[in-house]
Design a protein around this motif. Structure first.
Motif, mmCIF file in Angstrom:
data_model
loop_
_atom_site.group_PDB
_atom_site.id
_atom_site.type_symbol
_atom_site.label_atom_id
_atom_site.label_comp_id
_atom_site.label_asym_id
_atom_site.label_seq_id
_atom_site.Cartn_x
_atom_site.Cartn_y
_atom_site.Cartn_z
ATOM 1 N N ASP A 1 66.459 32.853 26.222
ATOM 2 C CA ASP A 1 66.699 31.410 26.237
ATOM 3 C C ASP A 1 65.893 30.678 27.309
ATOM 4 N N ARG A 2 64.903 31.347 27.922
ATOM 5 C CA ARG A 2 64.059 30.686 28.918
ATOM 6 C C ARG A 2 62.602 30.796 28.485
ATOM 7 N N ARG A 3 61.889 29.691 28.605
ATOM 8 C CA ARG A 3 60.472 29.682 28.258
ATOM 9 C C ARG A 3 59.684 30.553 29.236
ATOM 10 N N CYS A 4 58.865 31.444 28.699
ATOM 11 C CA CYS A 4 57.959 32.287 29.477
ATOM 12 C C CYS A 4 56.545 32.069 28.958
ATOM 13 N N ASP A 5 55.630 31.696 29.844
ATOM 14 C CA ASP A 5 54.274 31.314 29.455
ATOM 15 C C ASP A 5 53.244 32.373 29.816
ATOM 16 N N HIS A 6 52.162 32.370 29.035
ATOM 17 C CA HIS A 6 50.978 33.186 29.334
ATOM 18 C C HIS A 6 50.012 32.381 30.193
ATOM 19 N N GLU A 7 49.317 33.071 31.119
ATOM 20 C CA GLU A 7 48.267 32.462 31.925
ATOM 21 C C GLU A 7 47.184 33.515 32.154
ATOM 22 N N VAL A 8 45.986 33.289 31.634
ATOM 23 C CA VAL A 8 44.889 34.231 31.829
ATOM 24 C C VAL A 8 44.101 33.819 33.069
ATOM 25 N N GLU A 9 43.722 34.809 33.889
ATOM 26 C CA GLU A 9 43.062 34.506 35.152
ATOM 27 C C GLU A 9 42.017 35.565 35.499
ATOM 28 N N LEU A 10 40.966 35.129 36.186
ATOM 29 C CA LEU A 10 40.056 36.054 36.854
ATOM 30 C C LEU A 10 40.736 36.522 38.139
ATOM 31 N N ALA A 11 40.771 37.814 38.354
ATOM 32 C CA ALA A 11 41.332 38.367 39.583
ATOM 33 C C ALA A 11 40.335 39.346 40.182
ATOM 34 N N PHE A 12 40.584 39.722 41.422
ATOM 35 C CA PHE A 12 39.709 40.706 42.054
ATOM 36 C C PHE A 12 40.504 41.565 43.026
ATOM 37 N N VAL A 13 39.941 42.734 43.310
ATOM 38 C CA VAL A 13 40.543 43.702 44.222
ATOM 39 C C VAL A 13 39.710 43.720 45.499
ATOM 40 N N MET A 14 40.402 43.647 46.626
ATOM 41 C CA MET A 14 39.699 43.648 47.913
ATOM 42 C C MET A 14 39.192 45.040 48.263
ATOM 43 N N GLY A 15 38.020 45.071 48.888
ATOM 44 C CA GLY A 15 37.423 46.344 49.262
ATOM 45 C C GLY A 15 37.549 46.686 50.725
ATOM 46 N N GLU A 16 37.993 45.714 51.535
ATOM 47 C CA GLU A 16 38.154 45.960 52.974
ATOM 48 C C GLU A 16 39.142 44.954 53.544
ATOM 49 N N ASP A 17 39.644 45.244 54.748
ATOM 50 C CA ASP A 17 40.555 44.339 55.431
ATOM 51 C C ASP A 17 39.765 43.175 56.026
ATOM 52 N N VAL A 18 40.324 41.963 55.908
ATOM 53 C CA VAL A 18 39.704 40.799 56.537
ATOM 54 C C VAL A 18 40.779 39.925 57.158
ATOM 55 N N LYS A 19 40.439 39.261 58.253
ATOM 56 C CA LYS A 19 41.319 38.313 58.929
ATOM 57 C C LYS A 19 40.464 37.183 59.466
ATOM 58 N N ASP A 20 40.895 35.942 59.197
ATOM 59 C CA ASP A 20 40.152 34.761 59.651
ATOM 60 C C ASP A 20 38.688 34.833 59.233
ATOM 61 N N VAL A 21 38.463 35.229 57.997
ATOM 62 C CA VAL A 21 37.101 35.404 57.504
ATOM 63 C C VAL A 21 36.567 34.069 56.985
ATOM 64 N N SER A 22 35.281 33.849 57.087
ATOM 65 C CA SER A 22 34.677 32.644 56.523
ATOM 66 C C SER A 22 34.525 32.802 55.018
ATOM 67 N N THR A 23 34.369 31.679 54.327
ATOM 68 C CA THR A 23 34.170 31.734 52.881
ATOM 69 C C THR A 23 32.922 32.542 52.539
ATOM 70 N N GLU A 24 31.858 32.351 53.286
ATOM 71 C CA GLU A 24 30.606 33.047 52.999
ATOM 72 C C GLU A 24 30.764 34.556 53.177
ATOM 73 N N GLU A 25 31.460 34.971 54.229
ATOM 74 C CA GLU A 25 31.653 36.391 54.487
ATOM 75 C C GLU A 25 32.661 37.021 53.537
ATOM 76 N N ALA A 26 33.571 36.194 52.991
ATOM 77 C CA ALA A 26 34.634 36.716 52.122
ATOM 78 C C ALA A 26 34.075 37.422 50.900
ATOM 79 N N TRP A 27 32.968 36.919 50.365
ATOM 80 C CA TRP A 27 32.406 37.519 49.154
ATOM 81 C C TRP A 27 32.067 38.994 49.349
ATOM 82 N N ASP A 28 31.621 39.356 50.549
ATOM 83 C CA ASP A 28 31.208 40.734 50.808
ATOM 84 C C ASP A 28 32.390 41.692 50.890
ATOM 85 N N SER A 29 33.613 41.164 50.964
ATOM 86 C CA SER A 29 34.798 42.016 51.096
ATOM 87 C C SER A 29 35.445 42.323 49.745
ATOM 88 N N ILE A 30 34.889 41.796 48.666
ATOM 89 C CA ILE A 30 35.457 42.008 47.332
ATOM 90 C C ILE A 30 34.904 43.296 46.732
#
Length: 290
Positions: free
Chosen positions: A127-156
């Motif tokens: 009795d409750r609506r449940c919706d589908h949502e398709v998304e691009l996702a990714f898995v991280m390859g290393e730990d990062v903290k306070d990373v810049s956007t530019e550097e973030a790509w290299d951690s994927i």
């Protein structure tokens, strides 16, 4: 390379034609219950086996989530402009006032909600609506903290398809999206070197053969790198964590017996069946008197 997890905890590579799986568990001596996480965190190299003969046909294997139990599933709400407009027009989608990821940031999904395409989706209430949502996702390859956007790509480490299933209602977003089977990941994690531009990929969802969602990742408000940068301000984003980037317009209700076909350019397609439990929301509502 395209990594898959199959037959209850075995790690493999998809063959170039996508019909076979090259077993890595024995070849690399992997022994954990989450072999892709073990691979990411260890000193392994599967590239020498990329051209080996298949050990099992995909059609004969049970495909689970490539990453079985991530430490965190970090999710981006309302990250496509057309879905923001859709949510404003349909108050069943969100009961909040107008906002986007820029206003609200990310939310978390329970790791126990993660399943693979062959596990299927189980709707918890009739009795409750449940919706589908398709998304691009990714898995991280290393730990990062306070990373810049530019550097973030290299951690994927790599990219995958994710279905974010959502009960609609007034409950907190993490509550409504964390039911068992509500985070479907697969069919493979494609390493980052195989994806020329993650921000220019076509994605599509068909429900029972009818196209319901169709867009391009270029329409995101926050890019993949932006989401990693934002999340790493508050928490250490760890190797093996899954980050999912939001869905475009076209979300809609699921029903018992439905079949979803989700596709993202450069990653592949997965088919997921939907079942429904025979109970209502009121049947399981918390009774504080015991």
């Amino acid at each position: 390379m395209r990594f898959v997890q199959y037959d209850e905890g075995r790690l493999g590579l998809l063959t170039d034609d996508g019909t076979g799986i090259i077993d890595l568990t024995d070849r690399l001596g992997l022994g954990s219950e989450d072999p892709l996480a073990e691979y990411i965190e260890g000193d392994y190299d599967a590239s020498e086996y990329a051209d080996a003969e298949a050990d099992v046909a995909v059609e004969d294997a049970h495909l689970g989530s490539p990453i079985r139990r991530p430490g965190k599933v970090i999710a981006a709400p309302l990250n496509y402009e057309n879905h923001i407009e859709e949510a404003i027009a349909d108050r069943d989608i969100t009961t909040d006032e107008w906002f986007s990821i820029e206003d609200k940031g990310y939310f978390l999904k329970a790791p126990s909600s993660v399943v693979g395409p062959d596990d299927g989706i189980e709707l918890p209430f009739s009795d409750r609506r449940c919706d589908h949502e398709v998304e691009l996702a990714f898995v991280m390859g290393e730990d990062v903290k306070d990373v810049s956007t530019e550097e973030a790509w290299d951690s994927i480490f790599g990219y995958t398809i994710l279905l974010d299933i959502s009960v609609r209602g007034d409950q907190d977003r993490s509550n409504r999206k964390s039911y068992d089977t509500f985070t479907v990941i697969g069919p493979a994690v494609v390493t980052a070197d195989e994806i020329d531009d993650p921000q220019n990929l076509d994605l599509e969802l068909e429900l029972n053969g009818e196209v319901r969602q169709s867009d391009n990742t270029s329409d995101m408000v926050y890019t993949c790198g932006n989401v990693v940068q934002y999340a790493s301000i508050g928490a250490t984003v760890e190797a093996g964590d899954v980050i999912t980037t939001g869905t475009p317009e076209g979300v809609g209700a699921l029903a018992d017996g439905d079949t979803i076909e989700a596709t993202i350019e450069g990653i592949g397609s997965m088919t997921v069946d939907v079942t429904e439990r025979d109970r209502t929301f009121d049947d399981v509502n918390v009774n504080k008197d015991g």
